[in-house]
Design a protein around this motif. Structure first.
Motif, PDB file in Angstrom:
ATOM      1  N   LEU A  47       3.928  17.351  -5.015  1.00 28.67           N
ATOM      2  CA  LEU A  47       4.080  15.773  -4.279  1.00 28.67           C
ATOM      3  C   LEU A  47       5.024  16.178  -3.540  1.00 28.67           C
ATOM      4  CD1 LEU A  47       4.213  12.673  -4.384  1.00 28.67           C
ATOM      5  CD2 LEU A  47       6.315  12.640  -5.369  1.00 28.67           C
ATOM      6  N   ILE A  48       4.950  16.118  -2.143  1.00 24.45           N
ATOM      7  CA  ILE A  48       6.099  15.961  -0.700  1.00 24.45           C
ATOM      8  C   ILE A  48       6.893  14.914  -0.978  1.00 24.45           C
ATOM      9  CG2 ILE A  48       6.262  15.804   2.421  1.00 24.45           C
ATOM     10  CD1 ILE A  48       3.493  17.527   1.759  1.00 24.45           C
ATOM     11  N   GLY A  49       6.433  13.130  -1.450  1.00 22.68           N
ATOM     12  CA  GLY A  49       6.880  12.701  -0.801  1.00 22.68           C
ATOM     13  C   GLY A  49       6.802  10.733  -0.782  1.00 22.68           C
ATOM     14  N   SER A  50       6.654   9.978  -0.122  1.00 17.82           N
ATOM     15  CA  SER A  50       5.834   8.547  -0.155  1.00 17.82           C
ATOM     16  C   SER A  50       6.023   7.969   0.959  1.00 17.82           C
ATOM     17  CB  SER A  50       6.242   8.143  -1.538  1.00 17.82           C
ATOM     18  OG  SER A  50       6.020   6.652  -1.041  1.00 17.82           O
ATOM     19  N   SER A  51       4.804   6.983   1.339  1.00 13.98           N
ATOM     20  CA  SER A  51       5.107   6.553   3.064  1.00 13.98           C
ATOM     21  C   SER A  51       4.239   5.453   1.927  1.00 13.98           C
ATOM     22  CB  SER A  51       4.721   7.544   3.635  1.00 13.98           C
ATOM     23  OG  SER A  51       4.646   6.447   4.185  1.00 13.98           O
ATOM     24  N   GLY A  52       3.482   4.338   3.514  1.00 18.89           N
ATOM     25  CA  GLY A  52       2.765   3.481   2.995  1.00 18.89           C
ATOM     26  C   GLY A  52       2.880   2.018   3.580  1.00 18.89           C
ATOM     27  N   PHE A  53       2.101   0.698   3.675  1.00 22.60           N
ATOM     28  CA  PHE A  53       2.868  -0.811   4.220  1.00 22.60           C
ATOM     29  C   PHE A  53       3.109  -1.238   2.715  1.00 22.60           C
ATOM     30  CE2 PHE A  53      -0.740   1.828   6.888  1.00 22.60           C
ATOM     31  CZ  PHE A  53      -0.735   1.464   8.281  1.00 22.60           C
ATOM     32  N   HIS A  54       4.417  -2.015   3.410  1.00 20.95           N
ATOM     33  CA  HIS A  54       5.356  -2.371   2.907  1.00 20.95           C
ATOM     34  C   HIS A  54       5.356  -3.927   3.788  1.00 20.95           C
ATOM     35  CE1 HIS A  54       6.421   0.833   1.000  1.00 20.95           C
ATOM     36  NE2 HIS A  54       6.735   1.790   1.858  1.00 20.95           N
ATOM     37  N   ALA A  55       5.629  -5.238   3.062  1.00 26.65           N
ATOM     38  CA  ALA A  55       5.730  -6.001   4.020  1.00 26.65           C
ATOM     39  C   ALA A  55       4.399  -7.410   4.298  1.00 26.65           C
ATOM     40  CB  ALA A  55       7.271  -6.265   4.422  1.00 26.65           C
ATOM     41  N   LEU A  67       0.878  -1.054   0.397  1.00 23.31           N
ATOM     42  CA  LEU A  67       0.474  -0.113   0.062  1.00 23.31           C
ATOM     43  C   LEU A  67       0.451   1.152   0.177  1.00 23.31           C
ATOM     44  CD1 LEU A  67      -2.477  -0.931   2.425  1.00 23.31           C
ATOM     45  CD2 LEU A  67      -2.969  -1.432   0.464  1.00 23.31           C
ATOM     46  N   ARG A  68       1.541   1.560  -1.227  1.00 29.92           N
ATOM     47  CA  ARG A  68       2.636   2.792  -1.265  1.00 29.92           C
ATOM     48  C   ARG A  68       1.604   4.162  -1.581  1.00 29.92           C
ATOM     49  NH1 ARG A  68       6.203   3.731  -5.692  1.00 29.92           N
ATOM     50  NH2 ARG A  68       6.838   1.321  -5.979  1.00 29.92           N
ATOM     51  N   GLY A 102       2.440  -5.216   8.459  1.00 26.88           N
ATOM     52  CA  GLY A 102       3.284  -4.337   7.848  1.00 26.88           C
ATOM     53  C   GLY A 102       4.409  -3.777   8.226  1.00 26.88           C
ATOM     54  N   GLU A 103       4.885  -2.288   7.448  1.00 23.89           N
ATOM     55  CA  GLU A 103       6.127  -2.287   8.054  1.00 23.89           C
ATOM     56  C   GLU A 103       5.702  -0.506   6.882  1.00 23.89           C
ATOM     57  OE1 GLU A 103      10.331  -1.429   6.471  1.00 23.89           O
ATOM     58  OE2 GLU A 103       9.912  -3.401   6.816  1.00 23.89           O
ATOM     59  N   ILE A 104       5.747   0.013   8.482  1.00 25.31           N
ATOM     60  CA  ILE A 104       5.046   1.947   7.249  1.00 25.31           C
ATOM     61  C   ILE A 104       6.997   2.038   6.747  1.00 25.31           C
ATOM     62  CG2 ILE A 104       5.231   4.075   7.896  1.00 25.31           C
ATOM     63  CD1 ILE A 104       3.392   3.084   9.738  1.00 25.31           C
ATOM     64  N   GLY A 105       6.955   2.571   5.855  1.00 23.31           N
ATOM     65  CA  GLY A 105       8.066   3.255   4.956  1.00 23.31           C
ATOM     66  C   GLY A 105       8.200   4.358   4.815  1.00 23.31           C
ATOM     67  N   TYR A 106       8.669   5.821   4.487  1.00 22.13           N
ATOM     68  CA  TYR A 106       8.342   6.596   4.126  1.00 22.13           C
ATOM     69  C   TYR A 106      10.026   7.531   3.754  1.00 22.13           C
ATOM     70  CZ  TYR A 106       9.917   6.803   8.864  1.00 22.13           C
ATOM     71  OH  TYR A 106      10.330   6.898  10.634  1.00 22.13           O
ATOM     72  N   TRP A 107       9.663   8.549   3.405  1.00 19.83           N
ATOM     73  CA  TRP A 107      10.723   9.193   2.496  1.00 19.83           C
ATOM     74  C   TRP A 107      10.044  11.044   2.359  1.00 19.83           C
ATOM     75  CZ3 TRP A 107      11.203  12.404  -2.504  1.00 19.83           C
ATOM     76  CH2 TRP A 107      10.539  11.217  -3.038  1.00 19.83           C
ATOM     77  N   ILE A 108      10.711  12.014   2.641  1.00 21.68           N
ATOM     78  CA  ILE A 108      10.023  13.628   1.967  1.00 21.68           C
ATOM     79  C   ILE A 108      10.976  13.896   1.558  1.00 21.68           C
ATOM     80  CG2 ILE A 108       9.350  15.906   2.953  1.00 21.68           C
ATOM     81  CD1 ILE A 108       7.072  13.013   4.022  1.00 21.68           C
ATOM     82  N   SER A 109      10.743  15.208   0.190  1.00 21.40           N
ATOM     83  CA  SER A 109      11.563  15.487  -0.244  1.00 21.40           C
ATOM     84  C   SER A 109      11.863  16.289   0.241  1.00 21.40           C
ATOM     85  CB  SER A 109      10.681  15.746  -1.681  1.00 21.40           C
ATOM     86  OG  SER A 109       9.924  16.901  -1.272  1.00 21.40           O
ATOM     87  N   SER A 110      13.406  16.446  -0.333  1.00 18.15           N
ATOM     88  CA  SER A 110      14.465  17.633   0.792  1.00 18.15           C
ATOM     89  C   SER A 110      13.849  19.287   0.459  1.00 18.15           C
ATOM     90  CB  SER A 110      16.030  18.021  -0.137  1.00 18.15           C
ATOM     91  OG  SER A 110      16.207  16.798  -0.384  1.00 18.15           O
ATOM     92  N   ALA A 111      12.505  20.495  -0.519  1.00 17.29           N
ATOM     93  CA  ALA A 111      12.341  21.233   0.205  1.00 17.29           C
ATOM     94  C   ALA A 111      11.431  20.907   1.750  1.00 17.29           C
ATOM     95  CB  ALA A 111      11.313  21.432  -0.960  1.00 17.29           C
ATOM     96  N   HIS A 112      10.812  19.517   1.497  1.00 14.92           N
ATOM     97  CA  HIS A 112       9.969  19.581   2.434  1.00 14.92           C
ATOM     98  C   HIS A 112      10.215  18.909   4.238  1.00 14.92           C
ATOM     99  CE1 HIS A 112       6.789  21.264   0.471  1.00 14.92           C
ATOM    100  NE2 HIS A 112       7.628  20.335  -0.891  1.00 14.92           N
ATOM    101  N   ILE A 113      11.717  18.493   4.195  1.00 19.86           N
ATOM    102  CA  ILE A 113      11.931  17.972   5.596  1.00 19.86           C
ATOM    103  C   ILE A 113      12.122  18.966   6.591  1.00 19.86           C
ATOM    104  CG2 ILE A 113      14.754  17.550   6.282  1.00 19.86           C
ATOM    105  CD1 ILE A 113      14.712  15.734   3.677  1.00 19.86           C
ATOM    106  N   GLY A 114      11.646  18.978   7.741  1.00 24.33           N
ATOM    107  CA  GLY A 114      11.801  19.277   8.888  1.00 24.33           C
ATOM    108  C   GLY A 114      10.710  20.178   9.460  1.00 24.33           C
ATOM    109  N   HIS A 115       9.832  19.399   8.776  1.00 24.73           N
ATOM    110  CA  HIS A 115       8.291  20.379   9.027  1.00 24.73           C
ATOM    111  C   HIS A 115       7.802  19.814   9.126  1.00 24.73           C
ATOM    112  CE1 HIS A 115       9.864  23.795   7.304  1.00 24.73           C
ATOM    113  NE2 HIS A 115       9.915  23.503   5.404  1.00 24.73           N
TER     114      HIS A 115
END
Length: 185
Positions: free
Chosen positions: A84-92, A72-73, A100-113
């Protein structure tokens, strides 16, 4: 347990989380390209990122896995769905447990918020309360302090430090440790 119905969109106070679509490829590709310096130390796929046609194919496959409830990305957008700010979702996902396992990444322009924590918190609640998951994990490289702060802030328990369990994604001569956090119900 069989996989439950899963909506294609979720909302948080500031964000829209939406299942991927092939037409999102330009936005995903641009965000990844702009964020490579921050992604490369932690993400295998950032070592040789997809070009635009491969990003389109990747999103098509992700949409198919989402429809089949195999993975479930979710793409993370501003609340109005324009940036678009990034991506997340349930893996495995394992619907037999269910977990399930939550993964995430946030684009550099939106880090720290606080976006990654907002997303992971919303997915934790959604996973436990709506999907009926009994275990949710968040895994990260032990050196990725920024990422490790998120499960701690959300009340996850550190289950294990898997020592020397993988090769560092940005340096094949170095081994890495992985932190495994969980919340259970």
């Amino acid at each position: 347990m069989t996989a439950p119905h899963v909506p294609s969109e979720l909302r948080t106070p500031r964000l829209l989380l939406r299942a991927p679509r092939p037409e999102d490829a330009a936005a995903v590709h641009a965000a990844v390209q702009a964020s490579l310096p921050e992604l490369r130390p932690w993400m295998v796929w950032a070592q040789e990122p997809d070009d635009l046609p491969a990003t389109t194919q990747n999103l098509q496959a992700a949409a198919e896995r989402y429809a089949a409830r195999e993975e479930l990305r979710l793409l993370v957008w501003t609340a109005d769905g324009r940036e678009l700010i990034g991506s997340s979702g349930f893996h495995a996902l394992d619907w037999r447990v269910p977990k399930g396992e939550i993964g995430y990444w946030i684009s550099s322009a939106h880090i720290g918020h606080g976006h990654a924590q907002e997303v992971a918190g919303a997915l934790t609640t959604f996973g436990l309360d709506t999907l009926g998951l009994r275990r949710i994990e968040i895994r990260c490289d032990s050196a990725n302090e920024r990422s490790a702060r998120i499960p701690r802030a959300l009340g996850y328990t550190l289950d294990a430090t898997l020592r020397h369990n993988a090769v560092a994604v940005d340096d094949p001569a170095r081994l890495r440790d992985t932190l495994v956090f969980s919340v259970v119900r």
